[in-house]
Write a protein that holds these residues in place. Structure first.
Motif, PDB file in Angstrom:
ATOM      1  N   ASN A  73       0.814  -1.215   0.000  1.00 50.64           N
ATOM      2  CA  ASN A  73       0.000   0.000   0.000  1.00 50.64           C
ATOM      3  C   ASN A  73       0.850   1.269   0.000  1.00 50.64           C
ATOM      4  O   ASN A  73       0.316   2.374  -0.009  1.00 50.64           O
ATOM      5  N   ARG A  74       2.169   1.124   0.043  1.00 48.25           N
ATOM      6  CA  ARG A  74       3.071   2.270  -0.042  1.00 48.25           C
ATOM      7  C   ARG A  74       3.589   2.354  -1.478  1.00 48.25           C
ATOM      8  O   ARG A  74       4.083   1.354  -2.008  1.00 48.25           O
ATOM      9  N   PRO A  75       3.511   3.497  -2.112  1.00 50.53           N
ATOM     10  CA  PRO A  75       3.866   3.585  -3.543  1.00 50.53           C
ATOM     11  C   PRO A  75       5.257   3.064  -3.871  1.00 50.53           C
ATOM     12  O   PRO A  75       5.434   2.232  -4.773  1.00 50.53           O
ATOM     13  N   GLN A  76       6.275   3.545  -3.151  1.00 43.93           N
ATOM     14  CA  GLN A  76       7.643   3.145  -3.480  1.00 43.93           C
ATOM     15  C   GLN A  76       7.933   1.710  -3.051  1.00 43.93           C
ATOM     16  O   GLN A  76       8.613   0.967  -3.767  1.00 43.93           O
ATOM     17  N   ALA A  77       7.434   1.320  -1.894  1.00 42.00           N
ATOM     18  CA  ALA A  77       7.638  -0.062  -1.453  1.00 42.00           C
ATOM     19  C   ALA A  77       6.940  -1.028  -2.406  1.00 42.00           C
ATOM     20  O   ALA A  77       7.471  -2.107  -2.715  1.00 42.00           O
ATOM     21  N   ALA A  78       5.754  -0.657  -2.881  1.00 40.80           N
ATOM     22  CA  ALA A  78       5.047  -1.509  -3.830  1.00 40.80           C
ATOM     23  C   ALA A  78       5.823  -1.633  -5.134  1.00 40.80           C
ATOM     24  O   ALA A  78       5.868  -2.708  -5.744  1.00 40.80           O
ATOM     25  N   ALA A  79       6.441  -0.530  -5.581  1.00 34.93           N
ATOM     26  CA  ALA A  79       7.252  -0.585  -6.801  1.00 34.93           C
ATOM     27  C   ALA A  79       8.454  -1.508  -6.613  1.00 34.93           C
ATOM     28  O   ALA A  79       8.833  -2.250  -7.532  1.00 34.93           O
ATOM     29  N   LEU A  80       9.046  -1.473  -5.430  1.00 35.88           N
ATOM     30  CA  LEU A  80      10.175  -2.365  -5.143  1.00 35.88           C
ATOM     31  C   LEU A  80       9.734  -3.821  -5.195  1.00 35.88           C
ATOM     32  O   LEU A  80      10.401  -4.680  -5.794  1.00 35.88           O
ATOM     33  N   LEU A  81       8.589  -4.117  -4.549  1.00 35.18           N
ATOM     34  CA  LEU A  81       8.084  -5.494  -4.548  1.00 35.18           C
ATOM     35  C   LEU A  81       7.763  -5.979  -5.961  1.00 35.18           C
ATOM     36  O   LEU A  81       7.963  -7.152  -6.284  1.00 35.18           O
TER      37      LEU A  81
END
Length: 479
Positions: free
Chosen positions: A93-101
């Motif tokens: 649900n976090r934009p940057q963390a989601a992009a990393l995943l």
């Protein structure tokens, strides 16, 4: 153990030790590639708020801590920085963390490991325990300062550290919330401070001087307070006067629409982008008449934000935020007047009494036996209890309210008399139930989770799916 078995065990041990030493302590079991300087790291950082934290300095110290951790082991080749995200939000649900995943499963991803500068900046509760299997599946390491390097959940020590860090992070969230809530309660109760949010219709925000905290004041922060809006405050006073004179909420809304008074979302569209601004409704007028801030006292904690779990059936994961109303005893009310009131406290309380109890003209109590059990077939709405010609009945206006005149294309209102419904219902149920009277008939419907579906032609009975015992049951034509 025989000598042969001992020799074989010794050979096996030597082979395992040799294999482990050749792989090296910092090489992952699978999927890890090294660049010339060692491992390729993706750096993750986070700050909670945009307004009250320096993004540059926060990112700098987190990256410095991560760089010290991986010194001599590799280099940071990618950076992911979430701004304005709570640690309670799961990674997807976090934009940057989601992009990393999203990059984990890519064959051409540019990193072999993830490094963070501080555990509590990246994780909360059991988030890390839920993330480790995904990283492990994709052959990506995770490096933490608290474990002095790569985390390995096969190690009992690392398991204990992760569980302790998760509990400590969760505890810090609860402590921060308690301290913040206690401070806000005192500020509202003792100082009457405006705590933010949209100003109520009829008010506007004005400057209230520098922030009492010296550090915040040096940053330029200032307080705000409510002041009557010359353009809209008279309409609020008029609404309370009409209500105290005995007018209905629907009648007040209809009069506002007929007079061309702009509704709250039309007056302030910037703060009401989620609303249509197409006129006054019953709920809008009712909300204004029920808002105690119009008395001049500051009121806080009328609503709360709950975090509901999303289940797999809806295709979601994690949580969603839902606004819910608190009970009146949970409200925090200022002990002194915080801004000019638009209605006196006595008149406000009197208006609530009119809303709570609406006596009939002859003083009698009206009873609707089938309330909630009669459904309109055309639109699926529950039909409203409606007293007409000195007897109970039910009607459906198909979503239209008295706040607005009906459109020419609107369906005709459906009416059904209660006595006729009960008479026909008694003729189509077991005789021993019908002989016990209307109350027993209604109890029978409620017990069997049965509703009456009506239209202009006739009615049918429909039982809920949960109450079905035979596939052939469900809908039965009555008349």
């Amino acid at each position: 153990m025989t000598s042969t078995s001992a020799k074989n065990a010794s050979l096996l041990t030597e082979w395992i030790n040799h294999r482990s030493s050749s792989i090296g302590p910092n090489r992952h079991r699978r999927g890890t590639r090294e660049c010339a300087g060692g491992l390729r790291f993706a750096f993750y950082a986070r700050i909670s708020t945009k307004e009250f934290q320096d993004q540059s300095s926060s990112l700098s110290w987190q990256r410095e801590a991560a760089s010290e951790l991986i010194a001599g082991q590799g280099e940071i080749v990618a950076e992911f920085f979430d701004v304005g995200c709570s640690r309670r939000q799961p990674w997807h649900n976090r934009p940057q963390a989601a992009a990393l995943l999203a990059m984990l499963a890519h064959a051409d991803r540019t990193f072999d490991a993830i490094v963070v500068g501080e555990y509590e900046r990246a994780f909360s509760g059991d988030q890390l325990l839920n993330l480790i299997p995904l990283l492990d599946t994709n052959g990506v390491q995770l490096w933490l300062p608290e474990t002095n390097g790569r985390i390995d959940l096969r190690s009992p020590t690392h398991q204990a550290i992760v569980m302790l860090l998760g509990a400590q992070s969760q505890r810090e969230v609860l402590r921060s919330r308690f301290r913040t809530t206690a401070a806000m309660q005192a500020q509202v109760r003792d100082q009457g401070r405006y705590m933010g949010g949209r100003p109520p219709y009829g008010y506007r925000l004005v400057d209230a001087g520098p922030h009492p905290n010296a550090a915040h004041a040096r940053w330029g922060r200032r307080l705000q307070r409510l002041e009557p809006d010359p353009a809209t405050a008279p309409h609020v006073r008029w609404m309370f006067a009409q209500r105290l004179a005995g007018h209905s909420v629907a009648g007040i809304a209809r009069a506002l629409n007929d007079s061309g008074i702009t509704c709250p979302s039309g007056v302030d569209p910037g703060r009401n982008r989620h609303r249509k601004a197409d006129g006054w409704t019953l709920r809008t007028v009712a909300a204004i008449l029920a808002n105690p801030r119009y008395t001049g006292r500051q009121v806080w904690n009328r609503q709360r934000t709950d975090r509901d779990h999303l289940d797999g059936a809806t295709g979601g994961h994690g949580h969603r935020e839902v606004m819910r109303w608190n009970q009146a005893e949970d409200w925090v009310i200022s002990t002194r007047m915080a801004h000019p009131g638009l209605v006196s406290e006595a008149d406000f309380v009197a208006a609530q009494a009119i809303r709570a109890a609406r006596p009939t003209g002859d003083g009698t109590t009206r009873r609707y036996l089938l309330a909630g059990l009669v459904i309109c077939r055309a639109c699926g709405r529950r039909m409203d209890a409606h007293w007409v010609n000195d007897r109970p009945g039910y009607r459906c206006r198909h979503g239209r309210t008295s706040a607005k005149p009906p459109a020419n294309s609107h369906p005709k209102t459906l009416y059904r008399r209660e006595d006729q419904l009960l008479t026909e219902l008694a003729a189509h149920v077991e005789p021993h139930i019908a002989r016990r009277g209307p109350n027993e008939l209604v109890r029978h419907l409620q017990t069997n989770q049965t509703t009456i579906i009506c239209d202009e032609v006739g009615c049918t009975l429909r039982r809920s799916a949960a109450s079905e015992t035979r596939p052939t049951q469900g809908q039965q034509t009555l008349w």
